[in-house]
Design a protein around this motif. Structure first.
Motif, short mmCIF file in Angstrom:
data_model
loop_
_atom_site.label_atom_id
_atom_site.label_comp_id
_atom_site.label_asym_id
_atom_site.label_seq_id
_atom_site.Cartn_x
_atom_site.Cartn_y
_atom_site.Cartn_z
N LYS A 32 -7.20 3.51 -3.16
CA LYS A 32 -7.80 2.19 -3.45
C LYS A 32 -8.87 1.85 -2.43
N LEU A 33 -8.61 2.12 -1.16
CA LEU A 33 -9.55 1.80 -0.09
C LEU A 33 -10.86 2.58 -0.23
N LEU A 34 -10.75 3.86 -0.55
CA LEU A 34 -11.92 4.73 -0.60
C LEU A 34 -12.52 4.88 -2.00
N GLY A 35 -11.84 4.35 -3.00
CA GLY A 35 -12.33 4.45 -4.37
C GLY A 35 -12.31 5.87 -4.92
N ILE A 36 -11.22 6.58 -4.64
CA ILE A 36 -11.09 7.98 -5.06
C ILE A 36 -9.78 8.19 -5.81
N THR A 37 -9.64 9.37 -6.38
CA THR A 37 -8.38 9.79 -6.98
C THR A 37 -7.95 11.08 -6.31
N ILE A 38 -6.73 11.11 -5.81
CA ILE A 38 -6.19 12.31 -5.16
C ILE A 38 -5.35 13.06 -6.18
N ASP A 39 -5.61 14.36 -6.30
CA ASP A 39 -4.85 15.21 -7.22
C ASP A 39 -3.44 15.38 -6.67
N ARG A 40 -2.46 14.77 -7.32
CA ARG A 40 -1.08 14.80 -6.83
C ARG A 40 -0.45 16.19 -6.91
N GLU B 55 1.06 5.59 1.10
CA GLU B 55 -0.15 5.51 1.93
C GLU B 55 -1.32 6.24 1.26
N LEU B 56 -1.03 7.32 0.57
CA LEU B 56 -2.09 8.00 -0.19
C LEU B 56 -2.63 7.09 -1.28
N THR B 57 -1.75 6.34 -1.92
CA THR B 57 -2.18 5.38 -2.94
C THR B 57 -3.07 4.30 -2.32
N TYR B 58 -2.70 3.84 -1.13
CA TYR B 58 -3.52 2.85 -0.41
C TYR B 58 -4.90 3.42 -0.11
N TRP B 59 -4.95 4.67 0.36
CA TRP B 59 -6.25 5.30 0.67
C TRP B 59 -7.09 5.49 -0.59
N ASP C 67 -10.29 3.72 7.84
CA ASP C 67 -9.39 2.59 7.95
C ASP C 67 -9.10 2.25 9.42
N THR C 68 -8.94 3.27 10.24
CA THR C 68 -8.61 3.04 11.65
C THR C 68 -9.79 2.48 12.43
N PHE C 69 -10.94 3.14 12.37
CA PHE C 69 -12.06 2.76 13.22
C PHE C 69 -12.88 1.58 12.69
N VAL C 70 -12.92 1.40 11.39
CA VAL C 70 -13.72 0.33 10.80
C VAL C 70 -12.88 -0.91 10.53
N ARG C 71 -11.73 -0.74 9.91
CA ARG C 71 -10.95 -1.90 9.50
C ARG C 71 -9.95 -2.35 10.57
N ASP C 72 -9.16 -1.42 11.13
CA ASP C 72 -8.13 -1.82 12.10
C ASP C 72 -8.71 -2.16 13.46
N ARG C 73 -9.43 -1.23 14.05
CA ARG C 73 -9.95 -1.43 15.41
C ARG C 73 -11.28 -2.16 15.45
N GLU C 74 -11.91 -2.28 14.31
CA GLU C 74 -13.20 -2.96 14.18
C GLU C 74 -14.23 -2.47 15.21
N MET C 75 -14.30 -1.15 15.36
CA MET C 75 -15.22 -0.55 16.32
C MET C 75 -16.65 -0.52 15.79
N THR C 76 -16.79 -0.65 14.49
CA THR C 76 -18.10 -0.69 13.85
C THR C 76 -18.01 -1.51 12.57
N LYS C 77 -19.13 -1.99 12.12
CA LYS C 77 -19.17 -2.79 10.88
C LYS C 77 -19.13 -1.85 9.67
N ASP C 78 -18.72 -2.39 8.55
CA ASP C 78 -18.54 -1.61 7.33
C ASP C 78 -19.85 -0.99 6.81
N GLU C 79 -20.96 -1.64 7.01
CA GLU C 79 -22.23 -1.18 6.43
C GLU C 79 -22.97 -0.15 7.29
#
Length: 106
Positions: free
Chosen positions: A76-84, A70-74, A30-42
């Motif tokens: 959705k962003l990463l397409g994972i489920t975190i064991d609460r 924020e864990l919920t946001y991650w 999220d930081t390097f790809v989406r926020d800072r746009e240091m590299t493209k998503d692909e």
């Protein structure tokens, strides 16, 4: 430990038969790809950041973080489920916050 060194930490935890505790304040992807746009998503670099975040959040024994939303946001962003069951929320607290609460409680 954060996600940057997750592969080494994961290997060491297995080697020494220890629990792996992850305390992530930022998502590398999220930081390097989406926020800072240091590299493209692909790109390969973006995929590596994403893989490290996913490994840290899904394969660790425990996760310490400051906020559940924020864990919920991650998730959705990463397409994972975190064991609460393995998540511990430790809100950031400053001395001024403690002092004001103490005055309120008296």
């Amino acid at each position: 430990m954060n996600a940057k060194f997750i592969k080494s930490a994961f290997w060491a935890s297995k080697l020494f038969n220890k629990k792996l505790v992850v305390e992530m304040y930022i998502s590398l992807y999220d930081t390097f790809v989406r926020d800072r746009e240091m590299t493209k998503d692909e790109t390969q670099e973006a995929k590596a950041w994403r893989e490290k975040d996913i490994l840290a959040l899904t394969k660790s024994d425990y996760i310490i973080h400051t906020a559940d939303y924020e864990l919920t946001y991650w998730e959705k962003l990463l397409g994972i489920t975190i064991d609460r069951k393995k998540v511990f929320i430790a809100p950031i607290c400053s001395v001024s916050t403690l002092v004001s609460r103490k005055k309120f409680m008296q």
